[in-house]
Design a protein around this motif. Structure first.
Motif, mmCIF file in Angstrom:
data_model
loop_
_atom_site.group_PDB
_atom_site.id
_atom_site.type_symbol
_atom_site.label_atom_id
_atom_site.label_comp_id
_atom_site.label_asym_id
_atom_site.label_seq_id
_atom_site.Cartn_x
_atom_site.Cartn_y
_atom_site.Cartn_z
ATOM 1 N N MET A 43 52.995 7.662 23.062
ATOM 2 C CA MET A 43 52.163 7.940 24.242
ATOM 3 C C MET A 43 52.740 9.135 24.986
ATOM 4 S SD MET A 43 49.508 6.999 26.105
ATOM 5 C CE MET A 43 49.076 5.363 25.466
ATOM 6 N N ARG A 46 53.999 11.080 31.270
ATOM 7 C CA ARG A 46 54.645 12.138 32.054
ATOM 8 C C ARG A 46 56.145 12.203 31.715
ATOM 9 N NH1 ARG A 46 54.141 15.350 36.946
ATOM 10 N NH2 ARG A 46 56.137 16.420 36.960
ATOM 11 N N TYR A 68 44.655 8.293 29.477
ATOM 12 C CA TYR A 68 44.308 6.893 29.728
ATOM 13 C C TYR A 68 43.004 6.446 29.093
ATOM 14 C CZ TYR A 68 47.269 9.030 33.185
ATOM 15 O OH TYR A 68 48.221 9.816 33.774
ATOM 16 N N VAL A 83 46.884 11.336 40.270
ATOM 17 C CA VAL A 83 47.773 11.116 39.115
ATOM 18 C C VAL A 83 47.350 12.039 37.969
ATOM 19 C CG1 VAL A 83 48.567 9.417 37.414
ATOM 20 C CG2 VAL A 83 48.239 8.742 39.810
ATOM 21 N N LEU A 261 56.300 -0.687 28.266
ATOM 22 C CA LEU A 261 55.196 -0.573 29.222
ATOM 23 C C LEU A 261 55.178 -1.763 30.173
ATOM 24 C CD1 LEU A 261 52.600 0.918 30.059
ATOM 25 C CD2 LEU A 261 51.405 -0.289 28.226
ATOM 26 N N PHE A 262 55.338 -2.943 29.608
ATOM 27 C CA PHE A 262 55.324 -4.190 30.385
ATOM 28 C C PHE A 262 56.697 -4.842 30.335
ATOM 29 C CE2 PHE A 262 50.701 -4.236 29.232
ATOM 30 C CZ PHE A 262 50.173 -4.412 30.507
ATOM 31 N N PRO B 209 47.396 0.388 32.229
ATOM 32 C CA PRO B 209 48.870 0.330 32.354
ATOM 33 C C PRO B 209 49.521 1.705 32.228
ATOM 34 C CG PRO B 209 48.076 -1.372 30.843
ATOM 35 C CD PRO B 209 46.897 -0.498 31.150
ATOM 36 N N GLU B 210 48.950 2.569 31.389
ATOM 37 C CA GLU B 210 49.542 3.901 31.225
ATOM 38 C C GLU B 210 49.286 4.773 32.456
ATOM 39 O OE1 GLU B 210 51.659 4.796 29.098
ATOM 40 O OE2 GLU B 210 51.444 3.413 27.416
ATOM 41 N N TYR B 211 48.154 4.565 33.091
ATOM 42 C CA TYR B 211 47.896 5.260 34.361
ATOM 43 C C TYR B 211 48.952 4.845 35.393
ATOM 44 C CZ TYR B 211 45.623 6.478 38.771
ATOM 45 O OH TYR B 211 45.353 6.985 40.021
ATOM 46 N N ASP B 214 52.333 6.490 34.646
ATOM 47 C CA ASP B 214 52.405 7.894 35.076
ATOM 48 C C ASP B 214 52.401 8.011 36.606
ATOM 49 O OD1 ASP B 214 52.680 9.226 32.679
ATOM 50 O OD2 ASP B 214 50.549 9.707 32.467
#
Lengths: 265, 265
Positions: A43, A46, A68, A83, A261-262, B209-211, B214
């Protein structure tokens, strides 16, 4: 001899017949630019993009898009979002080229993303069959919980989600990287491939997991491990970096892992 | 006076203008049959159906379908599947009527499923606005981790998944029950509703979740809690049971909770 962005793109897409419909494209950058270094990533967060810059890479090859959505067109709806704006500005000023490699790597034979997962799990010797969307492996018997522990250790995961029966011995396992957990794809595999356990990235909760739950209640020992989407596909992008490094030994090639991510709390 | 299956269906669908396209229907049973007892459930698992029989209920009202798909038509692909066959036989022999109540309860104002979630969380006083797919609440400041603990305790969950910043104070929260975690729905809410935290049932991992990831990297304190699909919608079916009990005091009405689908290991 200068290697261009287009040279890299050609090496990524040439193994597969040209796709008419694909999300794969050079999202940012110019095909003629000279490549100073490459970073692959699941992914293009940033954070990962900042790391690519810090490593001196000027080409990022990402499996997913930066904004996203599976579809590039979603970005147009985010024009006023801070964002999105900040990330877009960062990308424009970074000088990075960003190529999305999703469909082509999934269509190599075997699927280059699944192949990375199989290697990361150390299961190459155990593969019975690579189907287009699933690989079937047969292991010495282990319980589903033991498989979960193995997977967590090999992939460096803090947790996985497990449905079905944790303590029955599993031999035949279906591996499905990414968003391939849906019922129409996975449910028939349990019967056709005589699977004990399925290991997938992500899928709708009301489909395959509920099938597994009913199967167990009705006396069939079945289990399911949901790894997470990124967790199931990152190893494929790591394997890609290794291959690119062999193909372009004169260039620095990096794999950038994403942070989890989580967290499970 | 005898209450029929159709009387119950009428009471469930009358609050909403007739839907031309809907998955809601009497999947099994006859409209004229007399009702001896009602059980509501999120997922009509084999186990839940057995519990309904044991409780003496002959009508089950389920939010999801019995055969692992949002669309009823998927069952036709499972004709040779032993899990499907056993469940279908059990259902036929059980004498249960099975009504699916999905679209109608989501279209009441407010959404009856979200309303159940809000009540279960004890946040009725804090609701600012019920939108069709989301409810906006404003709480006294709590960190995202504290919200996660509150949610787990109130809903009786072993775990939730948390993305973003765990320790920032959250005031404004968006609540989205079920499969409403997708980017096109949730991402704009962060900005339009000035949300600190979103709490949803389920959604694609590469979108919202990716938003959030970032956003945090770029200096916006945001967080996300993924409850699980069943975990976010079961309270709505519990609330429905309470309402039906008041409406039909002469009938026994039960709510059957589903066991957790996944464990985090």
């Amino acid at each position: 001899m200068t290697i261009t962005v287009q040279d890299i793109i050609n090496s990524l897409t040439e193994p597969v017949p040209k796709l008419e419909q694909t999300v794969d494209k050079l999202l940012i950058g110019r095909p003629d630019d000279a490549v100073a270094g490459i970073a692959t990533v699941f992914m293009p967060t940033r954070q990962a993009l900042e790391e690519a810059v810090a490593l001196g890479a000027n080409v990022v090859i990402a499996h997913e898009g930066p904004f996203y959505s599976h579809q590039d067109s979603f970005a147009a709806t985010l024009e006023d979002d801070p964002v999105y704006q900040a990330k877009k500005t960062f990308l424009a000023e970074s000088g990075l080229a960003l190529f999305r490699l999703h469909d082509y790597i999934h269509r190599t034979q075997p699927d280059g993303i699944t192949e990375g997962l199989v290697q990361a799990l150390g299961w190459e010797r155990h593969v019975l069959q690579h189907q287009p969307a699933a690989s079937i492996v047969e292991l010495p018997p282990m319980t589903a919980m033991e498989v979960a522990s193995h997977v967590k250790e090999r992939l460096g995961l803090a947790f996985v989600r497990l449905a079905g029966q944790p303590d029955m011995p599993c031999r035949r396992i279906g591996l499905l990287a990414g968003y391939r957990g849906g019922g129409p794809l996975v449910i028939p595999l349990f019967e056709s491939e005589k699977l004990d356990l399925v290991l997938y990235g992500e899928g709708p909760e009301w489909e395959t997991p509920e099938y597994v739950r009913d199967a167990v209640r009705q006396g069939h020992a079945k289990a399911l491990i949901a790894l997470g989407h990124a967790e199931s596909e990152s190893a494929g992008m790591r394997l890609l970096a290794e291959r690119l490094q062999r193909q372009f030994p004169q260039l620095p090639v990096h794999f950038i892992p994403n942070e989890p991510l989580f967290r499970s709390v």
